[in-house]
Design a protein around this motif. Sequence first.
Motif, PDB file in Angstrom:
ATOM      1  N   LYS A  32       5.180 -42.340  38.330  1.00 46.07           N
ATOM      2  CA  LYS A  32       5.972 -41.495  39.239  1.00 46.07           C
ATOM      3  C   LYS A  32       5.796 -40.006  38.916  1.00 46.07           C
ATOM      4  O   LYS A  32       6.755 -39.239  38.922  1.00 46.07           O
ATOM      5  CB  LYS A  32       7.456 -41.875  39.188  1.00 46.07           C
ATOM      6  CG  LYS A  32       7.737 -43.341  39.514  1.00 46.07           C
ATOM      7  CD  LYS A  32       9.223 -43.608  39.613  1.00 46.07           C
ATOM      8  CE  LYS A  32       9.487 -45.081  39.848  1.00 46.07           C
ATOM      9  NZ  LYS A  32      10.927 -45.389  39.968  1.00 46.07           N
ATOM     10  N   ILE A  33       4.547 -39.598  38.631  1.00 50.33           N
ATOM     11  CA  ILE A  33       4.315 -38.190  38.302  1.00 50.33           C
ATOM     12  C   ILE A  33       4.485 -37.288  39.515  1.00 50.33           C
ATOM     13  O   ILE A  33       4.522 -36.065  39.386  1.00 50.33           O
ATOM     14  CB  ILE A  33       2.911 -37.971  37.684  1.00 50.33           C
ATOM     15  CG1 ILE A  33       1.804 -38.360  38.685  1.00 50.33           C
ATOM     16  CG2 ILE A  33       2.765 -38.740  36.393  1.00 50.33           C
ATOM     17  CD1 ILE A  33       0.415 -37.968  38.221  1.00 50.33           C
ATOM     18  N   ALA A  93       8.328 -40.821  34.824  1.00 52.25           N
ATOM     19  CA  ALA A  93       7.996 -39.437  34.458  1.00 52.25           C
ATOM     20  C   ALA A  93       9.224 -38.539  34.405  1.00 52.25           C
ATOM     21  O   ALA A  93       9.167 -37.452  33.814  1.00 52.25           O
ATOM     22  CB  ALA A  93       6.983 -38.863  35.454  1.00 52.25           C
ATOM     23  N   ALA A  94      10.330 -38.951  35.010  1.00 51.22           N
ATOM     24  CA  ALA A  94      11.557 -38.146  34.974  1.00 51.22           C
ATOM     25  C   ALA A  94      12.577 -38.736  33.998  1.00 51.22           C
ATOM     26  O   ALA A  94      13.175 -38.013  33.201  1.00 51.22           O
ATOM     27  CB  ALA A  94      12.166 -38.054  36.371  1.00 51.22           C
ATOM     28  N   ASP A 135      11.269 -33.959  39.968  1.00 47.49           N
ATOM     29  CA  ASP A 135      11.981 -33.700  38.712  1.00 47.49           C
ATOM     30  C   ASP A 135      11.251 -34.268  37.496  1.00 47.49           C
ATOM     31  O   ASP A 135      11.843 -34.466  36.440  1.00 47.49           O
ATOM     32  CB  ASP A 135      13.403 -34.269  38.778  1.00 47.49           C
ATOM     33  CG  ASP A 135      13.420 -35.764  39.088  1.00 47.49           C
ATOM     34  OD1 ASP A 135      12.366 -36.289  39.517  1.00 47.49           O
ATOM     35  OD2 ASP A 135      14.475 -36.396  38.916  1.00 47.49           O
ATOM     36  N   SER A 136       9.944 -34.559  37.641  1.00 49.14           N
ATOM     37  CA  SER A 136       9.187 -35.109  36.505  1.00 49.14           C
ATOM     38  C   SER A 136       9.103 -34.078  35.381  1.00 49.14           C
ATOM     39  O   SER A 136       9.069 -32.869  35.622  1.00 49.14           O
ATOM     40  CB  SER A 136       7.782 -35.518  36.952  1.00 49.14           C
ATOM     41  OG  SER A 136       7.056 -34.392  37.391  1.00 49.14           O
ATOM     42  N   ARG A 137       9.059 -34.558  34.144  1.00 52.86           N
ATOM     43  CA  ARG A 137       8.986 -33.684  32.962  1.00 52.86           C
ATOM     44  C   ARG A 137       8.015 -34.349  31.976  1.00 52.86           C
ATOM     45  O   ARG A 137       8.414 -34.979  31.005  1.00 52.86           O
ATOM     46  CB  ARG A 137      10.378 -33.486  32.351  1.00 52.86           C
ATOM     47  CG  ARG A 137      11.213 -34.735  32.279  1.00 52.86           C
ATOM     48  CD  ARG A 137      12.659 -34.513  31.872  1.00 52.86           C
ATOM     49  NE  ARG A 137      13.243 -35.799  31.506  1.00 52.86           N
ATOM     50  CZ  ARG A 137      13.295 -36.284  30.280  1.00 52.86           C
ATOM     51  NH1 ARG A 137      12.818 -35.587  29.258  1.00 52.86           N
ATOM     52  NH2 ARG A 137      13.817 -37.461  30.032  1.00 52.86           N
ATOM     53  N   LEU A 138       6.748 -34.195  32.273  1.00 53.32           N
ATOM     54  CA  LEU A 138       5.704 -34.959  31.596  1.00 53.32           C
ATOM     55  C   LEU A 138       5.645 -34.693  30.098  1.00 53.32           C
ATOM     56  O   LEU A 138       5.584 -35.633  29.296  1.00 53.32           O
ATOM     57  CB  LEU A 138       4.347 -34.661  32.244  1.00 53.32           C
ATOM     58  CG  LEU A 138       4.238 -34.970  33.748  1.00 53.32           C
ATOM     59  CD1 LEU A 138       2.846 -34.664  34.254  1.00 53.32           C
ATOM     60  CD2 LEU A 138       4.591 -36.420  34.014  1.00 53.32           C
ATOM     61  N   ASN A 139       5.642 -33.436  29.685  1.00 55.21           N
ATOM     62  CA  ASN A 139       5.505 -33.118  28.256  1.00 55.21           C
ATOM     63  C   ASN A 139       6.678 -33.672  27.452  1.00 55.21           C
ATOM     64  O   ASN A 139       6.489 -34.239  26.362  1.00 55.21           O
ATOM     65  CB  ASN A 139       5.395 -31.602  28.051  1.00 55.21           C
ATOM     66  CG  ASN A 139       4.114 -31.041  28.636  1.00 55.21           C
ATOM     67  OD1 ASN A 139       3.116 -31.748  28.731  1.00 55.21           O
ATOM     68  ND2 ASN A 139       4.130 -29.781  29.050  1.00 55.21           N
ATOM     69  N   GLU A 140       7.895 -33.509  27.987  1.00 56.99           N
ATOM     70  CA  GLU A 140       9.070 -34.013  27.269  1.00 56.99           C
ATOM     71  C   GLU A 140       9.039 -35.529  27.147  1.00 56.99           C
ATOM     72  O   GLU A 140       9.370 -36.085  26.102  1.00 56.99           O
ATOM     73  CB  GLU A 140      10.358 -33.583  27.985  1.00 56.99           C
ATOM     74  CG  GLU A 140      10.607 -32.086  27.961  1.00 56.99           C
ATOM     75  CD  GLU A 140      10.013 -31.394  29.187  1.00 56.99           C
ATOM     76  OE1 GLU A 140       9.025 -31.925  29.751  1.00 56.99           O
ATOM     77  OE2 GLU A 140      10.533 -30.323  29.557  1.00 56.99           O
ATOM     78  N   VAL A 141       8.597 -36.210  28.210  1.00 56.86           N
ATOM     79  CA  VAL A 141       8.551 -37.675  28.189  1.00 56.86           C
ATOM     80  C   VAL A 141       7.526 -38.168  27.166  1.00 56.86           C
ATOM     81  O   VAL A 141       7.774 -39.125  26.428  1.00 56.86           O
ATOM     82  CB  VAL A 141       8.253 -38.226  29.600  1.00 56.86           C
ATOM     83  CG1 VAL A 141       7.892 -39.710  29.543  1.00 56.86           C
ATOM     84  CG2 VAL A 141       9.450 -38.010  30.507  1.00 56.86           C
TER      85      VAL A 141
END
Length: 619
Positions: free
Chosen positions: A137-138, A109-110, A142-148
């Motif tokens: 790994k949500i 997720a990061a 430092d996860s960035r769900l939309n970008e991923v």
Amino acid sequence: MAETKKLKPIEGIRNIAVIAHVDHGKTTLVDKLLKATDSLPTHQDLGECILDSNDLERERGITILAKNISLPYKGVKINLIDTPGHADFGGEVERVLQMADGVLLLVDAAEGPMPQTRFVLKKAFGHRLRPLVVINKIDRPDSRLNEVVDEIGELFLELSEELELDTVADFGGHDVLDFPIIYSSATGGYARLSPEDDNDNVTPLLDMMIDQIPPPNVEQDSPLQLQITTLDYNDYVGRIGIGRVTKGSIETGDKILVCGREETRKETVTDLFIFDKLGRTPINKVTAGDICAVTGIGNVEIGDTITDPEAPDPLPLIDIDRPTISMVFQVNDSPFAGQEGKFVTSRQLRDRLYKELESNVALRVENLPTSGSFEVSGRGTLHLGILIENMRRENYEFQVGKPRPIFIEENGKRKEPMELLHVQTPEESAGKVIELAGSRKGEMARYELQGERILMQFKIPARGLIGMGSRLMSLTAGEAIICHNFDGYEAHKGNIPRRSTGVMVSSERGKAVGYALFNLKDRGPMFVAPGEPIYEGMIVGEHCKDDDITVNLCREKKMTNVRAAGSDKNILLSPPRVMSIEEALEYIEEDELLEITPGNYRLRKRVLNAKLRRKDKRD
């Protein structure tokens, strides 16, 4: 007019390959799926990372060998195929994907899609396998769900264009860009349809695997067709072939035809096994769509097809990408040869290397004119390093040379393998990384800010990566995340600088003395500790300058009858620099070798005598 065979979906089976980049949580998630389906034995505790079953996998925290398990869920048998995440083990990925109908793609997720995510996914798309995306790994801060998710869509589109796929027709009428997504935390033990859910188990993922991955669509009434994609061995029954029945059925006692690379022969099926949870269960008959293990078929090899002798229908041999790196394996001829190893002769070395070819389909072995020498080619330094480590643990003793890239000739032009290097580093180290990659003929393809770190991608010659990993870690104070994968062939890029430092070479045979080590500590880091056995020509340290020097580590302090203040003070030494096998392979130069024994591995010069080395240099 030939009769058209009717395809029939087998609703009670799902064949799914799990693919991911190294350390994105694939093996941990499989642990949770095993527990959720009550597939673990109740009488023993198998710990964590259950499918990383051999010692090397547990020590390194990576999947090296592909494995098969089966999960029972809601009346459906889910055959799960665990695949390696590292591009160096691409041979494992390419052959086991033949057994799957869909893939479970795990993405951090990061970190998002990494170069090796692209590698394994490209192989899956080549087989037209429908993807189910798991953003893992949500719970990372430092996860960035939309970008991923956007990056995954871009990767899907890029690979579809590169492979010239119809994004709908080639994926069973589903638009590959409209991919199903589930959000998970493997360590937390949950999977959610939305990041905001409060679900605390992995059943939504199991449901989605059944709903979104298509069942095998097969010809049940056709003559038998089964291609061997994995091998196993048992002392009682001999070699065991594992593969998926693509047509017809197979029963114990059946007369079959084995269509191999070089010969076709008739055999009789002795036993059949299907995968049941973590083990295998004997069975009398296996029909099309399921994965099974077969015994009694002689020295079967990967890629062989088992078919009906009355109506043979062999499948094409499995297509494997060519090796990119080679190195010479040879008999150990150092002064310490034969002191530790059980298997030390050229015949034993040859037999072991050729045995490896039976299951390691991405490997190549060629006899060299020099007695006791073999050229071994593989997909990368890690691929060959794992082979070396396995042989060392099996009591083999030998030595290897510097890895070399494999060049090809096309239209009269020399081409070399290129790699896509992915480096994630703190912002203050970015300039040093760019400078180093540029000196190795690397061309920047991407520069992106991700939180407090910088993501950089370079297109770089494979030979430029040799020895680069340790330099990158030094430049970034150990904070860099580095990975790379093969990216095709391009015209030769010219000379690349060699190792920037020389080495310290022992002039004597004996044991290293602390007094001698102390007097040389300003010359550079040492590779040996006090009391360690050494011999003439052995590399004992790194010189701070660019030339090699000969040193005497056996010299002891002279005894005198004068007692001066401070003469008996304690000697303080820094710990010796210890390298892994892969680091040592990347460190050595053309005039050096890595000696491998069950208890040690040592760096040495090809020519041990200093006078002869100087003479060779003059000539």
